[in-house]
Write an enzyme that holds these catalytic residues in place. Structure first.
Site, PDB file in Angstrom:
ATOM      1  N   VAL A  16      -6.967  -4.303  67.908  1.00  0.00           N
ATOM      2  CA  VAL A  16      -7.948  -5.383  68.129  1.00  0.00           C
ATOM      3  C   VAL A  16      -7.748  -6.033  69.504  1.00  0.00           C
ATOM      4  O   VAL A  16      -8.700  -6.199  70.275  1.00  0.00           O
ATOM      5  CB  VAL A  16      -7.846  -6.446  67.005  1.00  0.00           C
ATOM      6  CG1 VAL A  16      -8.847  -7.576  67.245  1.00  0.00           C
ATOM      7  CG2 VAL A  16      -8.092  -5.809  65.633  1.00  0.00           C
ATOM      8  N   ARG A  47       5.003  -6.690  71.765  1.00  0.00           N
ATOM      9  CA  ARG A  47       6.369  -6.465  71.273  1.00  0.00           C
ATOM     10  C   ARG A  47       7.179  -5.666  72.280  1.00  0.00           C
ATOM     11  O   ARG A  47       8.338  -5.933  72.521  1.00  0.00           O
ATOM     12  CB  ARG A  47       6.278  -5.716  69.942  1.00  0.00           C
ATOM     13  CG  ARG A  47       7.518  -5.670  69.135  1.00  0.00           C
ATOM     14  CD  ARG A  47       7.219  -5.132  67.759  1.00  0.00           C
ATOM     15  NE  ARG A  47       6.069  -4.217  67.800  1.00  0.00           N
ATOM     16  CZ  ARG A  47       5.441  -3.772  66.736  1.00  0.00           C
ATOM     17  NH1 ARG A  47       5.827  -4.148  65.542  1.00  0.00           N
ATOM     18  NH2 ARG A  47       4.421  -2.937  66.836  1.00  0.00           N
ATOM     19  N   ARG A  48       6.514  -4.648  72.883  1.00  0.00           N
ATOM     20  CA  ARG A  48       7.229  -3.747  73.799  1.00  0.00           C
ATOM     21  C   ARG A  48       6.542  -3.706  75.157  1.00  0.00           C
ATOM     22  O   ARG A  48       5.322  -3.532  75.234  1.00  0.00           O
ATOM     23  CB  ARG A  48       7.231  -2.315  73.253  1.00  0.00           C
ATOM     24  CG  ARG A  48       7.849  -2.156  71.908  1.00  0.00           C
ATOM     25  CD  ARG A  48       7.316  -0.928  71.222  1.00  0.00           C
ATOM     26  NE  ARG A  48       5.917  -1.100  70.849  1.00  0.00           N
ATOM     27  CZ  ARG A  48       5.136  -0.143  70.363  1.00  0.00           C
ATOM     28  NH1 ARG A  48       5.598   1.069  70.221  1.00  0.00           N
ATOM     29  NH2 ARG A  48       3.889  -0.380  70.044  1.00  0.00           N
ATOM     30  N   GLU A 191      -3.985   3.956  56.073  1.00  0.00           N
ATOM     31  CA  GLU A 191      -2.693   3.906  56.772  1.00  0.00           C
ATOM     32  C   GLU A 191      -1.721   4.864  56.083  1.00  0.00           C
ATOM     33  O   GLU A 191      -1.941   5.260  54.930  1.00  0.00           O
ATOM     34  CB  GLU A 191      -2.120   2.495  56.671  1.00  0.00           C
ATOM     35  CG  GLU A 191      -3.101   1.431  57.064  1.00  0.00           C
ATOM     36  CD  GLU A 191      -2.616   0.572  58.200  1.00  0.00           C
ATOM     37  OE1 GLU A 191      -1.438   0.704  58.579  1.00  0.00           O
ATOM     38  OE2 GLU A 191      -3.416  -0.205  58.713  1.00  0.00           O
ATOM     39  N   LYS A 206      -8.592 -11.719  51.407  1.00  0.00           N
ATOM     40  CA  LYS A 206      -9.953 -12.062  51.850  1.00  0.00           C
ATOM     41  C   LYS A 206     -10.680 -12.879  50.767  1.00  0.00           C
ATOM     42  O   LYS A 206     -11.418 -13.815  51.086  1.00  0.00           O
ATOM     43  CB  LYS A 206     -10.724 -10.786  52.185  1.00  0.00           C
ATOM     44  CG  LYS A 206     -10.141 -10.079  53.411  1.00  0.00           C
ATOM     45  CD  LYS A 206     -10.657  -8.663  53.539  1.00  0.00           C
ATOM     46  CE  LYS A 206     -10.082  -7.978  54.762  1.00  0.00           C
ATOM     47  NZ  LYS A 206     -10.376  -6.536  54.797  1.00  0.00           N
TER      48      LYS A 206
HETATM   49  N1  LIG Z   1      -7.399  -3.199  63.003  1.00  0.00           N
HETATM   50  C1  LIG Z   1      -8.453  -3.675  62.376  1.00  0.00           C
HETATM   51  O1  LIG Z   1      -9.429  -2.956  62.144  1.00  0.00           O
HETATM   52  C2  LIG Z   1      -8.473  -5.113  61.943  1.00  0.00           C
HETATM   53  C3  LIG Z   1      -9.631  -5.625  61.312  1.00  0.00           C
HETATM   54  C4  LIG Z   1      -9.682  -6.966  60.935  1.00  0.00           C
HETATM   55  C5  LIG Z   1      -8.575  -7.769  61.154  1.00  0.00           C
HETATM   56  N2  LIG Z   1      -7.460  -7.243  61.737  1.00  0.00           N
HETATM   57  C6  LIG Z   1      -6.313  -8.124  61.949  1.00  0.00           C
HETATM   58  O2  LIG Z   1      -6.050  -8.197  63.343  1.00  0.00           O
HETATM   59  C7  LIG Z   1      -4.658  -8.378  63.547  1.00  0.00           C
HETATM   60  C8  LIG Z   1      -4.157  -7.306  64.508  1.00  0.00           C
HETATM   61  O3  LIG Z   1      -4.391  -6.030  63.957  1.00  0.00           O
HETATM   62  P1  LIG Z   1      -4.249  -4.699  64.837  1.00  0.00           P
HETATM   63  O4  LIG Z   1      -4.827  -3.610  64.011  1.00  0.00           O
HETATM   64  O5  LIG Z   1      -4.765  -4.924  66.209  1.00  0.00           O
HETATM   65  O6  LIG Z   1      -2.649  -4.542  64.881  1.00  0.00           O
HETATM   66  P2  LIG Z   1      -1.811  -3.570  65.844  1.00  0.00           P
HETATM   67  O7  LIG Z   1      -2.650  -2.494  66.394  1.00  0.00           O
HETATM   68  O8  LIG Z   1      -0.579  -3.197  65.070  1.00  0.00           O
HETATM   69  O9  LIG Z   1      -1.394  -4.513  67.066  1.00  0.00           O
HETATM   70  C9  LIG Z   1      -0.457  -5.542  66.934  1.00  0.00           C
HETATM   71  C10 LIG Z   1      -0.104  -6.051  68.316  1.00  0.00           C
HETATM   72  O10 LIG Z   1       0.789  -7.152  68.175  1.00  0.00           O
HETATM   73  C11 LIG Z   1       1.918  -6.919  69.005  1.00  0.00           C
HETATM   74  N3  LIG Z   1       3.087  -7.546  68.373  1.00  0.00           N
HETATM   75  C12 LIG Z   1       3.687  -7.191  67.226  1.00  0.00           C
HETATM   76  N4  LIG Z   1       4.723  -8.006  66.982  1.00  0.00           N
HETATM   77  C13 LIG Z   1       4.777  -8.878  68.018  1.00  0.00           C
HETATM   78  C14 LIG Z   1       5.626  -9.945  68.352  1.00  0.00           C
HETATM   79  N5  LIG Z   1       6.654 -10.289  67.570  1.00  0.00           N
HETATM   80  N6  LIG Z   1       5.385 -10.639  69.506  1.00  0.00           N
HETATM   81  C15 LIG Z   1       4.354 -10.281  70.300  1.00  0.00           C
HETATM   82  N7  LIG Z   1       3.509  -9.273  70.041  1.00  0.00           N
HETATM   83  C16 LIG Z   1       3.729  -8.581  68.910  1.00  0.00           C
HETATM   84  C17 LIG Z   1       2.055  -5.430  69.136  1.00  0.00           C
HETATM   85  O11 LIG Z   1       2.781  -5.116  70.307  1.00  0.00           O
HETATM   86  P3  LIG Z   1       3.001  -3.601  70.818  1.00  0.00           P
HETATM   87  O12 LIG Z   1       1.670  -3.196  71.411  1.00  0.00           O
HETATM   88  O13 LIG Z   1       4.057  -3.714  71.837  1.00  0.00           O
HETATM   89  O14 LIG Z   1       3.360  -2.843  69.594  1.00  0.00           O
HETATM   90  C18 LIG Z   1       0.576  -5.022  69.214  1.00  0.00           C
HETATM   91  O15 LIG Z   1       0.115  -5.130  70.528  1.00  0.00           O
HETATM   92  C19 LIG Z   1      -4.021  -8.349  62.153  1.00  0.00           C
HETATM   93  O16 LIG Z   1      -3.891  -9.669  61.676  1.00  0.00           O
HETATM   94  C20 LIG Z   1      -5.041  -7.613  61.314  1.00  0.00           C
HETATM   95  O17 LIG Z   1      -4.992  -7.955  59.948  1.00  0.00           O
HETATM   96  C21 LIG Z   1      -7.404  -5.948  62.143  1.00  0.00           C
END
Ligand SMILES: NC(=O)c1ccc[n+]([C@@H]2O[C@H](COP(=O)([O-])OP(=O)(O)OC[C@H]3O[C@@H](n4cnc5c(N)ncnc54)[C@H](OP(=O)(O)O)[C@@H]3O)[C@@H](O)[C@H]2O)c1
Length: 429
Positions: A16, A47-48, A191, A206
């Site tokens: 996202v 994170r990285r 997943e 939700k």
């Molecule tokens: N994906 C979807 O379709 C979707 C839909 C609706 C809502 N959401 C919500 O959106 C949010 C993000 O989802 P996503 O799919 O984008 O997750 P994601 O792809 O796993 O991305 C998570 C990001 O957060 C970073 N991160 C993790 N731990 C961290 C920390 N301790 N400090 C700083 N940064 C950190 C990660 O860093 P790295 O890049 O270094 O790993 C990554 O950039 C979640 O709450 C999810 O429920 C997602």
């Protein structure tokens, strides 16, 4: 237009977050015109480090999210890390240091929404989270703002794309659960660990958020009854087809008839093919809202994915930036109604029960007596016998979940009932 930019800190740059950053860059002029000031990406916490992040200035990237939200010059923090910690602490720290927050974090909002809203209010800041429920679909703002003058009685939705993809596959191909899950995984819809989706945890979060907003009351994650869809079989789909129904994993939030209580639940259910939710295919989401004045409304669209979810995040970002420029805040938590959340036993609906029974005279009468003794009225019965065994499919009129549970418990004790093959609620009629 103001020339001094509003500063945005992006926490998370994954599926996202990377799309939020991309749209902020590619649509910068339009966003500035719509907001009345430019928006500047002031920092990106991840994170990285060392990972290639297309379109992001490496100088903006940090692993110190806490320092970023504490800077003091950040106008809006966009939290798209996910999970409970460190997201929760980062959001409250952001409020304390003068920023408003946009989040997509359903798990956190469902668990700690009340505390986060209180922190936003105490600091005079905004907390927006349209992307937390059903991705791109505008749902929270319509419930919170467009329907603020109406009385919502029911919210019935498909709010998890992974499970809808699996159930749709089972329906259209006759596949079993595992086969459909394997295909969803291969295509990237599920997943590697699908538990949160298939066991209904994601949909329950939700449902808690939607019920709270729709009924102006507090609904905690623990208040939501949850049943996953891993037990749904190809035989259930055959029964559903015979009834002119399909099976969906539904999030159902209802106000009681007397208006004093609400229920929120997630479980698989049969719905008639004529219901608009029955035609929601693949990984799409849809939410059906019933209210006093508006009647029936349906919201439909992609419930996940980087770009669709970023669309909802950007919509919130624009709203929060506009509020910021006008020195106002948007609507906060509305929980004034303070309604009781009733247990699952109080839910009243119809049931489809499939029993394996001995194929001999009197069995049907015995089974019917058990239903009658528990006050559960039978609508239809279908019996198929073979080699001394038979299957009996009973569809009930509306009854309470507690009465149905009592019925099933008593049925299991009958010598002639070999097993209860499936119990499925029938909704949407
Ligand atoms: N994906 C979807 O379709 C979707 C839909 C609706 C809502 N959401 C919500 O959106 C949010 C993000 O989802 P996503 O799919 O984008 O997750 P994601 O792809 O796993 O991305 C998570 C990001 O957060 C970073 N991160 C993790 N731990 C961290 C920390 N301790 N400090 C700083 N940064 C950190 C990660 O860093 P790295 O890049 O270094 O790993 C990554 O950039 C979640 O709450 C999810 O429920 C997602």
């Amino acid at each position: 237009m103001r020339t001094r930019p509003l500063k945005v800190a992006l926490l998370g740059c994954g599926v996202v977050g990377s799309e939020v950053a991309r749209i902020m860059t590619t649509h910068a002029d339009d966003l500035a015109a719509r907001i009345g000031a430019p928006v500047e990406l002031a920092g990106v916490a991840v994170r990285r480090t060392g990972k290639a992040r297309e379109g992001i200035d490496p100088a903006l990237v940090t692993t110190d999210a806490t320092a970023l939200v504490k800077r003091g010059d950040i106008d809006v923090v966009v939290e798209v890390i996910g999970g409970i910690e460190p997201a929760r602490t980062l959001i409250t720290t952001a409020f304390e240091h003068g920023a408003s927050v946009v989040s997509a974090n359903k798990a956190l909002l469902a668990q700690d929404g009340a505390a986060l809203h209180a922190a936003a209010e105490a600091n005079g800041k905004d907390l927006y989270y349209e992307a937390a429920v059903a991705g791109a679909i505008p749902l929270i703002r319509p419930l919170r703002e467009s329907l603020a003058g109406d009385k919502v009685n029911r919210v019935l939705g498909i709010v998890n794309g992974t499970t809808n993809f699996i159930l749709d596959k089972m329906d259209s191909t006759g596949a079993g659960y595992q086969e459909a899950l394997d295909e969803a995984t291969a295509l990237g819809y599920a997943e590697a660990d699908p538990t949160a989706d298939v066991e209904g945890f994601d949909a329950a979060a939700k449902a808690a958020i939607l019920a709270g907003i729709a009924f102006h009351t507090r609904v905690r994650l623990d208040d939501v009854y949850r049943e996953g869809m891993t037990e749904v079989t190809a035989a259930d789909f055959r029964s559903a087809t015979e009834m002119g129904c399909t099976i969906k994993l539904l999030a159902i939030c209802e106000r009681s008839k007397d208006g004093t209580s609400v229920t929120a639940r997630v479980h698989p259910a049969m719905i008639p093919l004529s219901h608009p939710l029955a035609s929601v295919r693949g990984a799409y989401n849809a939410v059906f809202v019933e209210s006093d004045a508006a009647g029936q409304l349906m919201f439909y669209g992609p419930g996940a994915g980087g770009s669709p979810t970023a669309s909802a995040v950007l919509g919130d970002l624009v709203a929060v930036c506009r509020n910021r420029l006008s020195g106002a805040t948007g609507p906060g938590e509305s929980a004034y109604a303070d309604l009781t959340v009733s247990p699952m036993g109080d839910v009243v609906t119809r049931y489809h029960i499939s029993l394996d029974v001995a194929d001999k005279p009197g069995v049907l009468a015995q089974v019917a007596t058990v239903f009658a003794e528990h006050g559960v009225s039978i609508d239809t019965v279908r019996q198929q016998g073979k080699d001394g065994e038979a299957s009996l499919v009973v569809v009930t009129h509306r009854a309470s979940d507690a009465a149905l549970s009592g019925t099933v418990e008593a049925l299991r004790k009958l010598d002639t009932v070999r097993g209860v093959a499936s119990i499925m609620r029938v909704e949407g009629e």
